[in-house]
Design an enzyme around this catalytic site. Structure first.
Site, PDB file in Angstrom:
ATOM      1  N   LYS A   1      48.510  46.439  31.095  1.00 59.66           N
ATOM      2  CA  LYS A   1      48.864  45.135  30.506  1.00 59.66           C
ATOM      3  C   LYS A   1      48.555  45.139  29.006  1.00 59.66           C
ATOM      4  CE  LYS A   1      48.287  42.708  34.850  1.00 59.66           C
ATOM      5  NZ  LYS A   1      47.571  41.833  35.754  1.00 59.66           N
TER       6      LYS A   1
ATOM      7  N   ASP B   1      49.728  33.718  34.282  1.00 53.45           N
ATOM      8  CA  ASP B   1      49.890  34.332  35.607  1.00 53.45           C
ATOM      9  C   ASP B   1      50.616  33.384  36.573  1.00 53.45           C
ATOM     10  OD1 ASP B   1      49.166  36.898  36.362  1.00 53.45           O
ATOM     11  OD2 ASP B   1      47.029  36.446  36.482  1.00 53.45           O
TER      12      ASP B   1
ATOM     13  N   GLN C   1      41.895  38.960  36.090  1.00 57.69           N
ATOM     14  CA  GLN C   1      42.420  39.967  37.010  1.00 57.69           C
ATOM     15  C   GLN C   1      41.802  39.785  38.395  1.00 57.69           C
ATOM     16  OE1 GLN C   1      44.879  42.059  36.265  1.00 57.69           O
ATOM     17  NE2 GLN C   1      44.881  43.004  38.284  1.00 57.69           N
TER      18      GLN C   1
HETATM   19  N1  GUN Z   1      45.969  41.437  40.996  1.00 56.90           N
HETATM   20  C1  GUN Z   1      47.083  41.946  41.566  1.00 56.90           C
HETATM   21  N2  GUN Z   1      48.189  41.400  41.012  1.00 56.90           N
HETATM   22  C2  GUN Z   1      47.752  40.540  40.068  1.00 56.90           C
HETATM   23  C3  GUN Z   1      48.424  39.678  39.151  1.00 56.90           C
HETATM   24  O1  GUN Z   1      49.657  39.592  39.092  1.00 56.90           O
HETATM   25  N3  GUN Z   1      47.624  38.935  38.344  1.00 56.90           N
HETATM   26  C4  GUN Z   1      46.270  39.004  38.392  1.00 56.90           C
HETATM   27  N4  GUN Z   1      45.582  38.226  37.585  1.00 56.90           N
HETATM   28  N5  GUN Z   1      45.625  39.781  39.233  1.00 56.90           N
HETATM   29  C5  GUN Z   1      46.368  40.556  40.062  1.00 56.90           C
END
Ligand code: GUN
Length: 292
Positions: free
Chosen positions: A54, A121, A98
């Site tokens: 990311k 998100d 996350q």
């Molecule tokens: N863990 C797995 N997929 C995601 C996501 O799309 N966003 C976040 N914040 N954590 C994740």
């Protein structure tokens, strides 16, 4: 029939080039650089890889990013205070915590603590609720990426039978709502669904996000189906595969997304998109405040 294969990497590359221009314009015209704060609690190896990717994607596109790494035993209160500070920081347009979080932290409490207008998100209840009415500000990134792929491939959605396999909060449920909003007839299947094939064989568009390698076989789908495979599974021999038997199903489908190289590259791309949208919304709100 042999399926055309969706090149998710190429679509993501094209979109990211467009976003880079949009960011450059925000900087040169308005002096604003979209910014995201990523909070990583603990040292889950998969999360570390996702977060690194990311941050790299942000750098490549011109988004300012900051990583807030907290130890696994961080008290919930400390995490909430960190979010408070980021909510109040005008240089931060997006906040991402996350997942998964360590078990002593209540996920729902943390997600509700993020300001809804920085929830890139799309996991805050406000944005989840917006999916019901069709006006969410930040659609969650993976289903949004699927929607963008379908749009790019000019797949008609209105009036089609869509079957979503997997009912997670992050993918299956929002995916179903987003496609229903586009006038599809949607069924959601999950772990307790009896006779999965009875449903999948009705699908014009099949979206699979179950986390079970090889779950969908050729005998479970109709000729000409569009198949989107959201699964990412590592086999004992190290290979990464989706939830669909790609070899078999691609002989019957008209269009299919591979794993890797299908939906995967789109998820982070949509995070970039949501962060830009957040910065642009901030700018519009400033303009309204000035007009007063
Ligand atoms: N863990 C797995 N997929 C995601 C996501 O799309 N966003 C976040 N914040 N954590 C994740």
């Amino acid at each position: 029939m042999t399926a055309r294969i969706i090149d998710g990497k190429a679509v993501a590359r094209k979109l990211r080039a467009e976003y880079a221009e949009r960011i450059a314009d925000l900087k040169s015209t308005h002096g604003i650089q979209p910014g995201i704060a990523v909070i990583l609690v603990g040292d889950n190896p998969a999360s570390q890889v996702y977060v690194r990717n990311k941050i790299l994607a942000c750098k490549d596109t011109g988004i300012h990013s900051e990583l807030h790494k907290l130890p696994a035993d961080t008290p919930e209160e400390t995490l909430l205070a960190e979010i408070d500070a980021l909510n109040a920081n005008p240089a931060v347009h997006g906040i991402l915590v996350q997942l998964p979080l360590p078990p002593h932290i209540e996920v729902a409490k943390v997600l509700e603590h993020i300001a809804p207008d920085k929830d890139v998100d799309g996991f805050h209840l406000y944005n989840v609720g917006g999916l019901i009415t069709g006006n969410t500000v930040f659609p969650p990134c993976t289903p949004y990426g699927v929607q963008k792929l379908l749009e790019h491939e000019q797949v008609e959605i209105s009036g089609r039978n869509v079957v979503v396999v997997g009912a997670s909060n992050i993918v299956g449920k929002p995916m179903a709502l987003m496609l229903m909003q586009k006038d599809a007839t949607v069924a959601i299947c999950h772990k307790m669904t009896r006779d999965l094939a009875q449903f999948t064989s009705l699908a014009d568009i099949l979206v699979v996000a179950a986390g079970v390698p090889g779950l969908i076989r050729a005998d479970m789908v109709r000729e000409g189906v569009v198949v989107i495979d959201v699964g990412i599974n590592r086999l004992p021999d190290g290979r990464i595969v989706g939830d669909v038997d790609f070899e078999g199903v691609s002989q019957k489908a008209s269009l299919i997304s591979p794993v890797p190289g299908g939906v995967g590259p789109m998820t982070i791309t949509m995070l970039l998109h949501n962060t830009i949208v957040s910065a642009e919304r901030g700018l519009a709100a400033q303009g309204r405040a000035k007009q007063g």
